[in-house]
Design an enzyme around this catalytic site. Structure first.
Site, mmCIF file in Angstrom:
data_model
loop_
_atom_site.group_PDB
_atom_site.id
_atom_site.type_symbol
_atom_site.label_atom_id
_atom_site.label_comp_id
_atom_site.label_asym_id
_atom_site.label_seq_id
_atom_site.Cartn_x
_atom_site.Cartn_y
_atom_site.Cartn_z
ATOM 1 N N GLY A 81 6.805 -10.651 -16.720
ATOM 2 C CA GLY A 81 6.632 -11.377 -15.455
ATOM 3 C C GLY A 81 7.234 -10.610 -14.300
ATOM 4 N N THR A 120 -2.399 -8.626 -6.696
ATOM 5 C CA THR A 120 -1.540 -9.816 -6.698
ATOM 6 C C THR A 120 -0.105 -9.430 -7.046
ATOM 7 O OG1 THR A 120 -2.227 -10.288 -8.968
ATOM 8 C CG2 THR A 120 -3.398 -11.444 -7.224
ATOM 9 N N GLU A 142 9.361 -13.101 -9.831
ATOM 10 C CA GLU A 142 10.693 -13.282 -9.273
ATOM 11 C C GLU A 142 11.476 -11.970 -9.181
ATOM 12 O OE1 GLU A 142 12.311 -17.322 -10.726
ATOM 13 O OE2 GLU A 142 10.663 -16.869 -12.055
ATOM 14 N N PRO A 183 -2.985 -5.195 -9.735
ATOM 15 C CA PRO A 183 -2.078 -4.551 -8.770
ATOM 16 C C PRO A 183 -2.066 -5.224 -7.403
ATOM 17 C CG PRO A 183 -3.387 -2.915 -9.933
ATOM 18 C CD PRO A 183 -3.938 -4.257 -10.320
ATOM 19 N N ARG A 188 2.417 -4.337 -18.570
ATOM 20 C CA ARG A 188 1.054 -4.248 -18.050
ATOM 21 C C ARG A 188 0.941 -4.998 -16.724
ATOM 22 N NH1 ARG A 188 -4.795 -6.482 -20.339
ATOM 23 N NH2 ARG A 188 -5.844 -5.732 -18.483
ATOM 24 N N ILE A 189 0.425 -4.321 -15.715
ATOM 25 C CA ILE A 189 0.181 -4.970 -14.426
ATOM 26 C C ILE A 189 -1.248 -5.492 -14.470
ATOM 27 C CG2 ILE A 189 0.126 -4.662 -11.922
ATOM 28 C CD1 ILE A 189 2.928 -4.187 -13.171
HETATM 29 MO MO1 MOS Z 1 10.926 -20.244 -10.489
HETATM 30 S S1 MOS Z 1 12.619 -20.592 -9.446
HETATM 31 O O1 MOS Z 1 11.543 -20.076 -12.059
HETATM 32 O O2 MOS Z 1 9.895 -21.552 -10.172
#
Ligand code: MOS
Length: 753
Positions: free
Chosen positions: A714, A646, A717, A644, A640-641
């Site tokens: 998430g 952010t 990253e 969109p 789930r986003i």
């Molecule tokens: Mo991130 S490098 O897991 O704050």
């Protein structure tokens, strides 16, 4: 492309803007070093100008004579204070003022406290230190490093050696990635205030409860006597997850002086007194069939670390699970050097290791004359070859389909150096992005007022991700109020604890806790709704809440105010402790102590990962070899986003960093002295707007209710994994020159003819 896959731009424009966006752009947000305090003194760190040796003498006379200088701390002044404990809450075990030994360049050797910042700077300049210098090793290839195998991280399945040896196609390749330094806009800082034995610390942090636990342990006081405040963070990227040794030193200075003390690290000091991304060397071995199936995959990594701590990332643990290999083998080696301990930086294991895997796949595709996307499809899997577990959801090839379509991959002539536009060589490259889905125990308190106002409280951290906004959205959705009615308090240990804002867990964890608290409030409201009301005698379990009213079916509605009135209440408050499946029973207790219990990834009965596919066009000038990146397309599936706008911003920022990793960034170390060479924004290359062309972000729809109650994977990253490899692969396609290290610079392409 699936009809429902869409470019994120239009959707982002429709999504709620950040609830703190206006505060940020108008300068109204107060960051940790912005709090005004009566009687504030200013501290400046003195750092070593050797990388290894011993302090023989510290001459403070001249410094003490500087007008305004109040105090100077050096080794010997930390009596009764424990050195930090290495782990997720502290990046190093080094107590720099606990010792006369110098173990890395730029180590803190003194702290000068003065009435003004200027006087503290002058005092710091005047501290004269005599060192006994020793030879130091600062890079993987330096003399004097110690190499240790990390046996815990070894992974193997099947008879790798035999299967590799028998494979009709074999690759044995070496890759190298550079060290990088976090260059968040907000500088590192600590401000300490003591009042009647209680310490308040203002410091930018991705982990306020972790900081609290660490400071208390170092100072030997009860955690309840420490409050950490960090309402906004101007970029962390991992560097502000664990505490650094500066904090306890400033706390001691403030206690000694009996006044608040603030220390803002300079940009240069940020390079040596905090963590960084370590340099790596990697060996990839692939044994494949001629049809592209990979039989054996071996991935060994050598990672630079310090002499004092065991930080390594072991990202080959992920790469050996990513495709459907028959046999795998992974070993990781720590290479000890005279550097401060490295640490988390956005996708710490994935950024370097997925680069090596995804570049090796491009090399295999080239060798077998198979399209790189087709090669991923041939090796796609729903089963982890190591654990034999399946995924909660894996939309990797859907991402490839969406991104390759949008990018125009079919226009690629597979031959390297075959595409040209005037004087520019054109190259297309692609790579996989993936990031483990983490979720952690989290708590939240939600207060719902009869006037429809909502307050969400959770000690998470606004590090630029938009966590306040998505937490508010979750509350608004569950309580049927407009987003503008919700306010959110975060970044303060006086609030209910939240996990470290790392590992891209925050949206999933915090939103799950907020959802739980809101659902308790709903439940109380539904059960309080009078039976003779306009809701009829409906079953509370079938009630909904929307637009400020409780609803039973289409036409039976009762305003929230009336429900509150019938309860005789002005507000309802609920506190929820969210503990994800697989977390330890005492996860909440640990959270209060500053320890995050993260689950997900491959820890449970199924694998949890988000995926993406990145496509990049590079242009290399045929005479100057200048490398440009006019466009990048990334398609991502991350459950789930929540928002969109952010999400797109996170993914776009990640892709830009991936490009920067491939072409620009490198923290350089003088091989003779093991000292930092480029340690400011003048010499450390970062992308500016002129370096970035079009960045197209696509969302591939994915529903996954197994990962966590919020259905969120998430993505903070995810975007900068794989982009670096896609750039390297595109550079190869443009030029025919395979560069197996970062950053790729003009000089690497000189002999391409
Ligand atoms: Mo991130 S490098 O897991 O704050």
């Amino acid at each position: 492309m699936d009809d429902t896959t869409r470019s994120s731009r239009g959707e982002a424009d429709m999504a709620p803007p950040r609830i703190d966006g206006r505060l940020k752009v108008t300068g109204a947000c107060r960051y940790a070093a912005d709090f005004r305090l009566r009687g504030l003194a200013h501290a400046v760190m003195v750092t070593s100008d050797i990388a290894r040796g011993r302090i023989e003498a510290v001459d403070m006379d001249a410094a003490r004579a500087v007008p305004g200088v109040l105090d100077i701390l050096s080794h010997g002044d930390m009596e009764g204070v424990n050195p930090p404990g290495f782990g997720t809450s502290s990046f190093t075990s080094l107590g720099p003022l606990h010792t006369q030994d110098i173990v890395h360049d730029g180590q803190i050797v003194a702290l000068v406290v003065a009435e003004s910042y200027e006087a503290a700077c002058e005092g710091a300049e005047a501290v004269a230190i005599t060192y006994a210098r020793e030879p130091a090793a600062g890079t993987l290839s330096a003399d004097g490093v110690e190499v240790e195998e990390d046996e815990d991280s070894a992974v193997s399945t099947g008879d790798f050696d035999a299967i590799f040896a028998d494979a009709p196609v074999q690759l044995d390749l070496e890759y190298h990635t550079a060290s990088e330094t976090h260059n968040a806009i907000e500088l590192f800082s600590t401000t300490c205030v003591w009042e009647e034995g209680r310490l308040t610390v203002y410091e930018p942090s991705q982990n306020v409860f972790g900081f609290r636990g660490q400071i208390a342990a170092q100072l030997g006081i009860e955690p309840g006597l420490v409050r950490v405040i960090s309402p906004y963070v101007g970029g962390g990227f991992g560097s502000k997850g664990p505490i650094t040794p500066r904090t306890a030193i400033v706390a001691v200075a403030a206690r000694r002086l009996g006044r608040p003390v603030r220390c803002v690290a300079t940009r240069m000091q940020g390079y040596t007194t905090t963590s960084y991304r370590a340099e790596t060397r990697q060996r990839v071995r692939i044994g494949a069939h001629r049809d592209g199936r990979i039989a054996a995959f071996g991935h060994d990594g050598w990672e630079l670390t310090s002499r004092t701590d065991d930080y390594i990332t072991g990202g080959n643990d992920l790469t050996v699970r990513l495709y459907g290999y028959d046999a795998v083998c992974a070993r990781t080696y720590a290479v000890r050097t005279d550097r401060q301990t490295p640490g988390y930086m956005r996708s710490p294991p994935e950024t370097p290791y997925v680069f090596a895997l995804e570049t090796a796949l491009d090399e295999l595709a080239e060798k077998l004359r198979i399209d790189p996307v087709a090669l991923r499809r041939i090796n796609d899997t729903d089963i982890d070859p190591v654990s034999r577990k399946t995924y909660t959801s894996r939309s990797l090839m859907q991402c490839y389909d969406a991104a390759s379509d949008a990018f125009g991959w079919s226009r690629r002539n597979p031959a390297p150096r075959s595409m040209r536009d005037g004087e520019w060589l054109v190259g297309f490259g692609c790579a996989t992005a993936t990031y483990p889905t983490h979720v952690a125990a989290a708590t939240a308190r939600v207060r719902f007022g009869a006037d429809g106002s909502v307050l969400v409280e959770s000690a998470s951290h606004e590090i630029g991700t938009g966590i306040r906004t998505v937490a508010a959205q979750m509350a608004a959705e569950r309580l049927g109020v407009p987003l503008s009615s919700v306010s959110v308090a975060m970044g303060d240990t006086d609030l209910p604890p939240a996990p470290v804002s790392g590992g891209s867990n925050s949206t999933a964890s915090v939103c799950s806790a907020v959802m739980q608290a809101c659902d308790r409030i709903r439940d109380r409201l539904f059960r309080a709704a009078p039976a003779d009301s306009r809701l009829g005698n409906g079953d509370p379990d079938s009630f909904r809440i929307k637009d400020g009213a409780v609803r039973a079916g289409e036409n039976r509605i009762l305003g929230i105010e009336e429900v509150f009135r019938s309860m005789g209440a002005g507000m309802i408050e609920e506190y929820a402790e969210f503990v994800p499946a697989g977390a330890p029973d005492d996860a909440i207790r640990k959270l209060y102590d500053g320890k995050t219990s993260m689950v997900g990834e491959y820890m449970g009965s199924k694998l949890m990962y988000a995926f993406g596919a990145i496509f990049v066009e590079v242009r290399v000038h045929s005479r100057t070899r200048e490398i440009r990146v006019p466009r990048m397309t990334g398609a991502f599936a991350a459950g789930r986003i929540m928002n969109p706008r952010t999400a797109r911003s996170q993914l776009m920022g990640g892709m830009i960093w991936g490009m920067s990793c491939a072409l620009l960034e490198e923290t350089q170390i003088d091989p003779h002295t093991a000292r930092y060479v480029n340690r400011d924004l003048q010499d450390y290359l970062l992308p500016v707007n002129a370096d970035i062309g079009e960045v197209d972000v696509l969302f591939v729809p994915e529903e996954d209710n197994e990962v966590n109650p919020a259905g969120v994977k998430g993505l903070g990253e995810l975007g900068n994994v794989g982009t670096n490899a896609a750039v390297a692969n595109a550079v190869y396609h443009a030029t025919g020159k395979r560069v197996r290290h970062f950053p790729i610079r003009i000089e690497d392409l000189l002999e391409t003819g």
